[in-house]
Structures are given as C-alpha cells and as structure tokens.
Design a protein around this motif. Structure first.
Motif, PDB file in Angstrom:
ATOM      1  N   UNK A  92      73.197 -28.369  72.266  1.00  0.00           N
ATOM      2  CA  UNK A  92      72.099 -27.950  72.301  1.00  0.00           C
ATOM      3  C   UNK A  92      71.634 -27.696  73.535  1.00  0.00           C
ATOM      4  N   UNK A  93      70.922 -26.210  73.657  1.00  0.00           N
ATOM      5  CA  UNK A  93      71.146 -25.995  75.464  1.00  0.00           C
ATOM      6  C   UNK A  93      69.695 -24.433  74.821  1.00  0.00           C
ATOM      7  N   UNK A  94      68.986 -25.346  75.421  1.00  0.00           N
ATOM      8  CA  UNK A  94      67.171 -24.738  75.934  1.00  0.00           C
ATOM      9  C   UNK A  94      67.674 -24.402  77.554  1.00  0.00           C
ATOM     10  N   UNK A  95      67.433 -22.883  76.683  1.00  0.00           N
ATOM     11  CA  UNK A  95      67.724 -21.979  77.526  1.00  0.00           C
ATOM     12  C   UNK A  95      65.651 -21.335  78.937  1.00  0.00           C
ATOM     13  N   UNK A  96      64.820 -22.388  77.893  1.00  0.00           N
ATOM     14  CA  UNK A  96      63.827 -22.366  78.924  1.00  0.00           C
ATOM     15  C   UNK A  96      63.043 -23.653  78.849  1.00  0.00           C
ATOM     16  N   UNK A 104      73.635 -23.095  70.842  1.00  0.00           N
ATOM     17  CA  UNK A 104      74.823 -23.638  70.687  1.00  0.00           C
ATOM     18  C   UNK A 104      76.078 -23.493  71.796  1.00  0.00           C
ATOM     19  N   UNK A 105      75.637 -23.313  73.450  1.00  0.00           N
ATOM     20  CA  UNK A 105      76.448 -22.882  74.446  1.00  0.00           C
ATOM     21  C   UNK A 105      78.037 -23.451  74.190  1.00  0.00           C
ATOM     22  N   UNK A 144      78.055 -18.722  77.757  1.00  0.00           N
ATOM     23  CA  UNK A 144      77.761 -18.134  76.430  1.00  0.00           C
ATOM     24  C   UNK A 144      76.743 -18.479  74.594  1.00  0.00           C
ATOM     25  N   UNK A 145      76.009 -17.943  74.186  1.00  0.00           N
ATOM     26  CA  UNK A 145      75.277 -18.754  73.363  1.00  0.00           C
ATOM     27  C   UNK A 145      74.500 -17.901  72.395  1.00  0.00           C
ATOM     28  N   UNK A 146      74.623 -19.362  71.445  1.00  0.00           N
ATOM     29  CA  UNK A 146      74.514 -18.125  69.915  1.00  0.00           C
ATOM     30  C   UNK A 146      73.691 -19.160  69.401  1.00  0.00           C
TER      31      UNK A 146
END
Length: 195
Positions: A92-96, A104-105, A144-146
């Motif tokens: 669980x990656x929050x980009x901002x 998902x990273x 990469x992010x999904x």
C-alpha cells in the motif's frame, strides 16, 4: 478521452492453431465501447461484442504480501505479449500525502505500454492493474505501481451499476499528522490523522 478504441484478440484467444510458427501472427481487431472511466484510479471499462473468451480471475489484493513474486503482462514500448517479473515492494503505497489513492509498489520492469496490463500472482490471478512508473530516464527503474485488484473490482461494479464511480463524502478533511503539524498544536503524539 479516446474517441475510438480497438482491441486485438490474439490467435490463441480465438483458438486458432499457430502451426509451426514461432512468431505470433494476426488476430482479430474488434471495436470496443467505452462503458465508463474513473480518472482517480485511471481505470476504463471497455466492452466488445464477443462471448466465450478466456479470461483471468481477479484475486484479492488484500492477500498480497511484501516479497511476493508477481508478473506484469503487456506490450512495453510496443513489444506485444511481453512478461516481466519481480516482487511486491510494498502492498500500500500512497504517492501523494493525503491523496485517497493507494497502489501496490513492485520492482517489476514496467515501461510505457505496460499500462492497463495485469499484475498477476503465481496462481494466475490478477492482483492489480499496472498504472505508472517513477523514472528519471523515462524507462523502467524498477519502481512500478499498480491499482490493487479490490479497487479495480469496486470501480468495475460501480460503473456497471451506476455508470460512474460514486465515492462517499463526509464533511471532514483528513490530514496526516507529522512532527511539523504536531509541534505548533502542542500535541504529544506525532503520528496519526487529524480531522
């Protein structure tokens, strides 16, 4: 937004024998109707007038774990039917900061052309849709992010039911608590959420 969308069905999908050929050939190109688009998750739902086609099942992104082996399918830089693999870097990656979308990273080699392709686990279940990369060069740097499959499923179900995605709204604004905010407010805790 696209005015015209075409989908290529591979010969394998159509159960056309490949014979002795190593290189893939042909496949049908069919028109697709855009049923709906959700800009927040970057998901579009398309419909084609074909039935009986094979498909991959959606797995549960709640079951993914850090270090899990995954595969990205797609056409990076126009190279059709490509597969790359790697592991989940974080579930669980929050980009901002304070943005509602999570990803998902992975460290899977994803490039332009992989977007919209599935992120698949070793059971052949789709656990995400490849969406974006972080890159200084423009190519894969294994960041990469999904979009998680459970978000994809919710978006799909809402577009099918309502024609759009409806998100709940309440009259509060959450903000991540950090030391910069906690200090002036005189808070002893420096983590959590302020509403």
């Amino acid at each position: 937004s696209a005015k015209r969308v075409l989908v290529r069905l591979s010969p394998q999908t159509l159960k056309v024998p490949a014979g002795d050929r190593i290189l893939p050939t042909g496949g049908d190109i069919v028109g697709a109707q855009v049923i709906g688009v959700d800009h927040e998750s970057d998901i579009a739902i398309l419909k084609i007038n074909r039935t009986g086609l094979p498909f991959l099942e959606l797995g549960s992104s709640d079951e993914v774990f850090q270090g899990q082996m995954v595969f990205a399918l797609g056409s990076p830089l126009g190279l059709t039917n490509s597969v790359s693999f790697g592991v989940i870097s974080t579930v669980a990656r929050q980009l901002e900061r304070d943005h509602p979308m999570i990803y998902i990273q992975t460290d899977v080699a994803v490039n332009p052309g992989n977007s919209g392709g599935p992120l698949v686990n070793t059971r052949g279940e789709i656990i995400g849709i490849n969406t974006l990369i972080y890159s200084q060069s423009g190519g894969s740097e294994c960041l990469s992010f999904s979009v998680p499959s459970n978000i994809v499923k919710a978006v799909y179900n809402q577009i099918r039911t309502f024609g759009r995605v409806r998100r709940g709204v309440i009259d509060v604004m959450p903000q991540t608590l950090n030391p910069i905010i906690a200090g002036p407010l005189g808070l002893k805790t420096q983590w959590g959420v302020i509403l």
